[in-house]
Design a protein around this motif. Structure first.
Motif, PDB file in Angstrom:
ATOM      1  N   GLY A   7       8.779   5.891   5.679  1.00 45.33           N
ATOM      2  CA  GLY A   7       8.367   7.232   5.295  1.00 45.33           C
ATOM      3  C   GLY A   7       9.311   7.784   4.248  1.00 45.33           C
ATOM      4  O   GLY A   7      10.514   7.516   4.271  1.00 45.33           O
ATOM      5  N   LEU A   8       8.766   8.534   3.330  1.00 46.35           N
ATOM      6  CA  LEU A   8       9.575   9.126   2.268  1.00 46.35           C
ATOM      7  C   LEU A   8       9.954  10.558   2.622  1.00 46.35           C
ATOM      8  O   LEU A   8       9.258  11.227   3.392  1.00 46.35           O
ATOM      9  CB  LEU A   8       8.798   9.106   0.948  1.00 46.35           C
ATOM     10  N   ALA A   9      11.049  11.007   2.039  1.00 54.35           N
ATOM     11  CA  ALA A   9      11.484  12.391   2.235  1.00 54.35           C
ATOM     12  C   ALA A   9      10.442  13.343   1.669  1.00 54.35           C
ATOM     13  O   ALA A   9       9.616  12.963   0.828  1.00 54.35           O
ATOM     14  CB  ALA A   9      12.831  12.611   1.554  1.00 54.35           C
ATOM     15  N   GLU A  10      10.485  14.563   2.125  1.00 54.54           N
ATOM     16  CA  GLU A  10       9.545  15.576   1.631  1.00 54.54           C
ATOM     17  C   GLU A  10       9.623  15.671   0.110  1.00 54.54           C
ATOM     18  O   GLU A  10      10.700  15.625  -0.477  1.00 54.54           O
ATOM     19  CB  GLU A  10       9.894  16.927   2.255  1.00 54.54           C
ATOM     20  N   ALA A  11       8.471  15.789  -0.516  1.00 57.13           N
ATOM     21  CA  ALA A  11       8.385  15.827  -1.982  1.00 57.13           C
ATOM     22  C   ALA A  11       9.134  17.040  -2.541  1.00 57.13           C
ATOM     23  O   ALA A  11       9.090  18.128  -1.985  1.00 57.13           O
ATOM     24  CB  ALA A  11       6.936  15.873  -2.421  1.00 57.13           C
ATOM     25  N   ASP A  12       9.802  16.798  -3.659  1.00 59.01           N
ATOM     26  CA  ASP A  12      10.544  17.842  -4.363  1.00 59.01           C
ATOM     27  C   ASP A  12       9.756  18.189  -5.632  1.00 59.01           C
ATOM     28  O   ASP A  12       9.556  17.329  -6.487  1.00 59.01           O
ATOM     29  CB  ASP A  12      11.935  17.318  -4.716  1.00 59.01           C
ATOM     30  N   SER A  13       9.321  19.428  -5.745  1.00 61.40           N
ATOM     31  CA  SER A  13       8.485  19.806  -6.895  1.00 61.40           C
ATOM     32  C   SER A  13       9.210  19.618  -8.225  1.00 61.40           C
ATOM     33  O   SER A  13       8.573  19.423  -9.256  1.00 61.40           O
ATOM     34  CB  SER A  13       7.993  21.251  -6.756  1.00 61.40           C
ATOM     35  N   GLY A  14      10.521  19.611  -8.241  1.00 56.54           N
ATOM     36  CA  GLY A  14      11.281  19.429  -9.475  1.00 56.54           C
ATOM     37  C   GLY A  14      11.248  18.006 -10.004  1.00 56.54           C
ATOM     38  O   GLY A  14      11.403  17.776 -11.201  1.00 56.54           O
ATOM     39  N   PHE A  32       8.728  15.637  -8.799  1.00 56.46           N
ATOM     40  CA  PHE A  32       7.514  15.097  -8.200  1.00 56.46           C
ATOM     41  C   PHE A  32       6.738  14.209  -9.171  1.00 56.46           C
ATOM     42  O   PHE A  32       6.599  14.520 -10.347  1.00 56.46           O
ATOM     43  CB  PHE A  32       6.612  16.253  -7.739  1.00 56.46           C
ATOM     44  N   THR A  33       6.229  13.100  -8.641  1.00 57.31           N
ATOM     45  CA  THR A  33       5.334  12.226  -9.394  1.00 57.31           C
ATOM     46  C   THR A  33       4.058  12.083  -8.581  1.00 57.31           C
ATOM     47  O   THR A  33       4.092  11.626  -7.433  1.00 57.31           O
ATOM     48  CB  THR A  33       5.961  10.834  -9.615  1.00 57.31           C
ATOM     49  N   ALA A  34       2.938  12.475  -9.155  1.00 58.32           N
ATOM     50  CA  ALA A  34       1.653  12.398  -8.461  1.00 58.32           C
ATOM     51  C   ALA A  34       1.239  10.945  -8.264  1.00 58.32           C
ATOM     52  O   ALA A  34       1.619  10.059  -9.034  1.00 58.32           O
ATOM     53  CB  ALA A  34       0.583  13.150  -9.247  1.00 58.32           C
ATOM     54  N   TYR A  35       0.448  10.712  -7.234  1.00 61.85           N
ATOM     55  CA  TYR A  35      -0.022   9.384  -6.853  1.00 61.85           C
ATOM     56  C   TYR A  35      -0.520   8.574  -8.053  1.00 61.85           C
ATOM     57  O   TYR A  35      -0.112   7.426  -8.243  1.00 61.85           O
ATOM     58  CB  TYR A  35      -1.135   9.540  -5.814  1.00 61.85           C
ATOM     59  N   ALA A  36      -1.372   9.152  -8.872  1.00 61.58           N
ATOM     60  CA  ALA A  36      -1.974   8.431  -9.995  1.00 61.58           C
ATOM     61  C   ALA A  36      -0.956   8.020 -11.063  1.00 61.58           C
ATOM     62  O   ALA A  36      -1.221   7.127 -11.855  1.00 61.58           O
ATOM     63  CB  ALA A  36      -3.075   9.279 -10.633  1.00 61.58           C
ATOM     64  N   ALA A  95       0.848  -1.194   0.000  1.00 59.11           N
ATOM     65  CA  ALA A  95       0.000   0.000   0.000  1.00 59.11           C
ATOM     66  C   ALA A  95       0.885   1.245   0.000  1.00 59.11           C
ATOM     67  O   ALA A  95       2.065   1.185   0.339  1.00 59.11           O
ATOM     68  CB  ALA A  95      -0.918   0.021   1.209  1.00 59.11           C
ATOM     69  N   LEU A  96       0.291   2.345  -0.406  1.00 65.90           N
ATOM     70  CA  LEU A  96       0.940   3.652  -0.352  1.00 65.90           C
ATOM     71  C   LEU A  96       0.041   4.590   0.443  1.00 65.90           C
ATOM     72  O   LEU A  96      -1.183   4.549   0.295  1.00 65.90           O
ATOM     73  CB  LEU A  96       1.126   4.231  -1.763  1.00 65.90           C
ATOM     74  N   ASP A  97       0.645   5.422   1.275  1.00 67.44           N
ATOM     75  CA  ASP A  97      -0.106   6.477   1.951  1.00 67.44           C
ATOM     76  C   ASP A  97       0.222   7.786   1.252  1.00 67.44           C
ATOM     77  O   ASP A  97       1.390   8.047   0.922  1.00 67.44           O
ATOM     78  CB  ASP A  97       0.312   6.606   3.422  1.00 67.44           C
ATOM     79  N   ALA A  98      -0.798   8.598   1.021  1.00 72.62           N
ATOM     80  CA  ALA A  98      -0.599   9.882   0.342  1.00 72.62           C
ATOM     81  C   ALA A  98      -1.356  10.976   1.078  1.00 72.62           C
ATOM     82  O   ALA A  98      -2.423  10.733   1.643  1.00 72.62           O
ATOM     83  CB  ALA A  98      -1.060   9.801  -1.106  1.00 72.62           C
ATOM     84  N   THR A  99      -0.788  12.164   1.037  1.00 78.90           N
ATOM     85  CA  THR A  99      -1.430  13.344   1.599  1.00 78.90           C
ATOM     86  C   THR A  99      -2.024  14.137   0.447  1.00 78.90           C
ATOM     87  O   THR A  99      -1.366  14.329  -0.580  1.00 78.90           O
ATOM     88  CB  THR A  99      -0.399  14.201   2.367  1.00 78.90           C
ATOM     89  N   LYS A 100      -3.259  14.575   0.610  1.00 78.58           N
ATOM     90  CA  LYS A 100      -3.977  15.248  -0.492  1.00 78.58           C
ATOM     91  C   LYS A 100      -3.255  16.494  -0.989  1.00 78.58           C
ATOM     92  O   LYS A 100      -3.149  16.710  -2.186  1.00 78.58           O
ATOM     93  CB  LYS A 100      -5.399  15.604  -0.068  1.00 78.58           C
ATOM     94  N   VAL A 110       0.459  13.576  -2.643  1.00 80.32           N
ATOM     95  CA  VAL A 110       1.880  13.349  -2.375  1.00 80.32           C
ATOM     96  C   VAL A 110       2.049  12.065  -1.565  1.00 80.32           C
ATOM     97  O   VAL A 110       1.516  11.945  -0.456  1.00 80.32           O
ATOM     98  CB  VAL A 110       2.478  14.540  -1.600  1.00 80.32           C
ATOM     99  N   ILE A 111       2.785  11.110  -2.112  1.00 81.47           N
ATOM    100  CA  ILE A 111       3.033   9.852  -1.411  1.00 81.47           C
ATOM    101  C   ILE A 111       4.011  10.121  -0.268  1.00 81.47           C
ATOM    102  O   ILE A 111       5.082  10.693  -0.472  1.00 81.47           O
ATOM    103  CB  ILE A 111       3.568   8.781  -2.369  1.00 81.47           C
ATOM    104  N   THR A 112       3.615   9.685   0.928  1.00 84.96           N
ATOM    105  CA  THR A 112       4.423   9.931   2.120  1.00 84.96           C
ATOM    106  C   THR A 112       4.987   8.660   2.740  1.00 84.96           C
ATOM    107  O   THR A 112       6.006   8.709   3.421  1.00 84.96           O
ATOM    108  CB  THR A 112       3.579  10.667   3.180  1.00 84.96           C
TER     109      THR A 112
END
Length: 112
Positions: A54-61, A63-67, A9-14, A22-24
């Motif tokens: 837990g994954l590191a904070e997402a980097d906008s450069g 970033f891959t969205a959950y979908a 499973a993956l946990d994501a924050t909206k 964002v997958i966390t």
């Protein structure tokens, strides 16, 4: 046979800042098996592990969205977050589980 890593499973924050979905956290499994013998007398010896990381904070450069995330992405991120030494330790433990199954060092039961 090599250890097979999978994602349970993956946990994501909206929303995180300007990013969405964002997958966390990655819930991962790792397993391996070895078959000894063949036909009706074949015995399958298995080893496995399960964990979350837990994954590191997402980097906008980058970033891959959950979908858009693939299983391979998630496994690579999990292994990177776990670290190569711990990945090796997990895979070694799985091999030790198989060895213990094939040649047990402990028995239980009764002698009759």
């Amino acid at each position: 046979m090599a250890v097979t890593w999978d994602v349970a499973a993956l946990d994501a924050t909206k929303t995180v800042g300007s990013l969405s979905d964002v997958i966390t956290t990655v819930h991962w499994t790792a397993s391996n098996s070895e078959t000894v013998g063949s036909g009706d007398s074949a015995v399958v010896h298995t080893g496995s592990a399960y964990g979350t990381v837990g994954l590191a904070e997402a980097d906008s450069g980058s970033f891959t969205a959950y979908a858009s995330v693939s299983k391979d992405n998630a496994i690579a991120w999990a292994k990177a977050a776990i670290g190569s030494d711990e990945v090796t330790a997990i895979e070694t433990n799985i091999a030790e589980q198989i060895t213990e199954s094939k040649t047990p060092t402990v028995t239980s039961g009764v002698p009759w």
